[in-house]
Scaffold this motif. Structure first.
Motif, PDB file in Angstrom:
ATOM      1  N   THR A 285      -1.890   5.236 -20.830  1.00 13.22           N
ATOM      2  CA  THR A 285      -1.305   5.741 -22.065  1.00 13.22           C
ATOM      3  C   THR A 285      -0.528   4.601 -22.805  1.00 13.22           C
ATOM      4  N   ASP A 286      -0.074   5.059 -24.018  1.00 14.84           N
ATOM      5  CA  ASP A 286       0.664   3.974 -24.872  1.00 14.84           C
ATOM      6  C   ASP A 286       1.952   3.582 -24.412  1.00 14.84           C
ATOM      7  N   ASP A 287       2.443   4.482 -23.381  1.00 16.42           N
ATOM      8  CA  ASP A 287       3.739   3.884 -22.595  1.00 16.42           C
ATOM      9  C   ASP A 287       3.452   3.426 -21.234  1.00 16.42           C
ATOM     10  N   THR A 288       2.463   3.111 -21.001  1.00 18.83           N
ATOM     11  CA  THR A 288       2.198   2.291 -19.525  1.00 18.83           C
ATOM     12  C   THR A 288       2.438   0.958 -19.783  1.00 18.83           C
ATOM     13  N   PRO A 289       3.525   0.489 -18.839  1.00 17.27           N
ATOM     14  CA  PRO A 289       3.994  -0.727 -18.852  1.00 17.27           C
ATOM     15  C   PRO A 289       2.845  -1.698 -18.495  1.00 17.27           C
ATOM     16  N   LEU A 290       3.217  -3.174 -18.632  1.00 19.48           N
ATOM     17  CA  LEU A 290       2.158  -4.167 -18.285  1.00 19.48           C
ATOM     18  C   LEU A 290       1.897  -3.912 -16.657  1.00 19.48           C
ATOM     19  N   ILE A 291       0.640  -3.815 -16.511  1.00 22.16           N
ATOM     20  CA  ILE A 291      -0.046  -3.618 -14.978  1.00 22.16           C
ATOM     21  C   ILE A 291      -1.026  -4.484 -14.714  1.00 22.16           C
ATOM     22  N   CYS A 292      -1.348  -4.620 -13.376  1.00 17.96           N
ATOM     23  CA  CYS A 292      -2.559  -5.238 -12.863  1.00 17.96           C
ATOM     24  C   CYS A 292      -2.786  -4.381 -11.950  1.00 17.96           C
ATOM     25  N   LEU A 293      -4.145  -4.621 -11.238  1.00 22.67           N
ATOM     26  CA  LEU A 293      -4.804  -3.822 -10.239  1.00 22.67           C
ATOM     27  C   LEU A 293      -4.385  -4.201  -8.803  1.00 22.67           C
ATOM     28  N   GLY A 294      -3.952  -3.412  -8.141  1.00 22.28           N
ATOM     29  CA  GLY A 294      -3.471  -3.732  -6.511  1.00 22.28           C
ATOM     30  C   GLY A 294      -4.741  -3.546  -5.818  1.00 22.28           C
ATOM     31  N   GLN A 295      -4.742  -3.707  -4.502  1.00 27.44           N
ATOM     32  CA  GLN A 295      -5.678  -3.610  -3.705  1.00 27.44           C
ATOM     33  C   GLN A 295      -6.356  -2.060  -3.706  1.00 27.44           C
ATOM     34  N   ARG A 296      -7.659  -2.047  -3.486  1.00 27.87           N
ATOM     35  CA  ARG A 296      -8.129  -0.619  -3.442  1.00 27.87           C
ATOM     36  C   ARG A 296      -8.399   0.006  -4.949  1.00 27.87           C
ATOM     37  N   MET A 297      -8.227  -0.615  -5.784  1.00 25.40           N
ATOM     38  CA  MET A 297      -8.290  -0.145  -7.296  1.00 25.40           C
ATOM     39  C   MET A 297      -9.561  -0.614  -8.224  1.00 25.40           C
ATOM     40  N   MET A 298      -9.870   0.177  -8.841  1.00 28.40           N
ATOM     41  CA  MET A 298     -10.904  -0.343  -9.979  1.00 28.40           C
ATOM     42  C   MET A 298     -10.216  -0.003 -11.271  1.00 28.40           C
ATOM     43  N   LEU A 299     -11.061  -0.270 -12.429  1.00 25.03           N
ATOM     44  CA  LEU A 299     -10.646   0.145 -13.685  1.00 25.03           C
ATOM     45  C   LEU A 299     -12.010   0.233 -14.537  1.00 25.03           C
ATOM     46  N   PHE A 300     -12.061   1.524 -15.320  1.00 24.61           N
ATOM     47  CA  PHE A 300     -12.919   1.880 -16.388  1.00 24.61           C
ATOM     48  C   PHE A 300     -12.579   1.763 -17.684  1.00 24.61           C
ATOM     49  N   ARG A 301     -13.265   0.876 -18.422  1.00 20.90           N
ATOM     50  CA  ARG A 301     -12.978   0.776 -19.819  1.00 20.90           C
ATOM     51  C   ARG A 301     -14.090   1.671 -20.475  1.00 20.90           C
ATOM     52  N   PRO A 302     -13.786   2.577 -21.221  1.00 15.36           N
ATOM     53  CA  PRO A 302     -14.857   3.358 -22.000  1.00 15.36           C
ATOM     54  C   PRO A 302     -15.630   2.593 -23.158  1.00 15.36           C
TER      55      PRO A 302
END
Length: 395
Positions: A285-302
């Protein structure tokens, strides 16, 4: 505090240790005698314990020398971990992970002692000894000193703390209800994704995304201090959202390595593709801080012309998506799904305007969550203040 007197726990309570009968003897188990473990206390939603998952027979109780605690005793876990507390409403025994308190001669009120033990958990933990795991011995517990007012004053203090705790409990319950509301809205608007009652066209999940990003397959080097760069791990997704209660941070150079495949942004969906939290998803969301992916994670961008992040998140948070993912991994004890397989998920896709309406309703729910969490934080501060004052005789 003129009328308060100092005493030792061993003088105002009988201290009872627990025990465990042999788990290899069937006749010792599945009886009618409640038998508590520290895990049972960790799962309580409140002060009282009225039942236990496992029960002993009389022969099981006799075999290990455990003692049945009368009702209104105070159960206290003395190891693995130290500090879980509950008041039993029915007679029960415990395993060896307890030093429980049976009040003597009306000198101490059970709920007053319950609150005192919770307030002083850090102190009691500091008394633990042991190489493998810390444990507080019966001897040490019996020597712990407590200040006690009259029994009537103890009851008054306990009632004040009970009322404050009840307010906190109701607020937590409201937040839990809101956590389930989003999925109810998804099913109301779009129906069961498996039966697709609205006849929405079927598309692959990958076709709804402009990017699907896998995490770097390495453990990052975490910073030793708080930085602006948070690393999202599987444990950070709770109740289908990011909860940074135990954040791991990165230094800038390590963060840059983790975002080489893409920088997470508002509207993206983070998904746990492996391990004990397999299938959990969260929306950025708009209040999510700067992040990156740790192990076991993936990201979907619509792909915004086809789907929004709220819809993809709502689908991935649905039990149907979880079971679909489990089928792909073949029921593995340690499930793992790769990008190729999850991109191929078949999804009924509603019109974009319906997805936007869903996003608006989710936003309204999230605003309510924020309000309730703010209120809960204020109640937590109030409760801490009441605890501090209560045992100093200032209420």
């Amino acid at each position: 505090m003129i009328s308060w007197c100092k005493t030792k726990l061993g003088d105002c309570c009988e201290i009872i240790s627990g025990s465990t009968p042999s788990t290899n003897v069937e006749s010792f188990w599945n009886g009618s005698i409640c038998w508590a473990t520290p895990k049972d206390l960790s799962q309580l939603d409140g002060a009282y314990i009225s039942d236990t998952p496992r029960k002993l027979t009389q022969s099981g109780l006799d075999s290990c020398g455990a003692t049945i605690l009368p009702s209104n005793s105070v159960l206290f876990s003395s190891r693995a971990p130290i500090g879980h507390v509950a008041v039993n409403t029915v007679p029960m025994a415990t395993n060896q992970g307890f030093k429980s308190f049976v009040p003597k001669d009306n000198r101490v009120y059970a709920k007053f002692l319950y609150h005192w033990l919770r307030k002083n958990r850090a102190y009691l933990e500091s008394l633990g000894n042991g190489a493998t795991f810390k444990e507080v011995s019966k001897t040490i517990v019996s020597r712990v000193e407590i200040l006690l007012p009259s029994l009537e004053e103890q009851k008054r203090i306990a009632e004040i703390l009970d009322r404050a705790e009840e307010l906190r409990s109701k607020r937590r319950e409201a937040i839990a209800q809101l956590n389930t509301l989003n999925q109810a809205i998804f099913l109301e608007m779009f129906g069961d994704p498996l039966s697709n009652p609205n006849g929405f066209p079927i598309q692959k999940l990958g076709e709804l995304c402009s990017r699907v990003i896998d995490c770097p397959h390495s453990t990052p080097t975490y910073a030793t201090k708080i930085t602006p760069y948070a690393c999202v791990r599987s444990s950070d997704i709770q109740s289908s959202e990011l909860v940074f209660s135990d954040v791991k941070y990165l230094e800038l150079e390590e963060y840059k390595k983790r975002i080489e495949r893409g920088v997470p942004q508002q509207g993206d969906v983070i998904y746990c593709r492996e391990g004990a939290r397999f299938g959990n998803a969260a929306l950025l969301t708009d209040d999510t801080p700067l992040i990156c992916l740790g192990q076991r994670m993936m990201l979907f961008r619509p792909e915004t012309s086809k789907a929004n992040g709220e819809f993809i998140w709502g689908y991935l948070s649905n039990p149907i998506a979880y079971h679909q993912a489990l089928r792909e991994v073949g029921g593995s004890a340690s499930p793992h799904i790769n990008i190729r397989d999850i991109r191929a998920f078949q999804i009924p896709v509603p019109p974009l305007n319906r997805q936007c309406e869903f996003a608006q309703r989710i936003s309204a729910v999230n605003k309510l969550k924020i309000a309730h969490r703010t209120s809960l934080s204020e109640l937590d501060v109030l409760f801490s203040s009441l605890q501090h004052r209560a045992f100093r005789g200032e209420l």
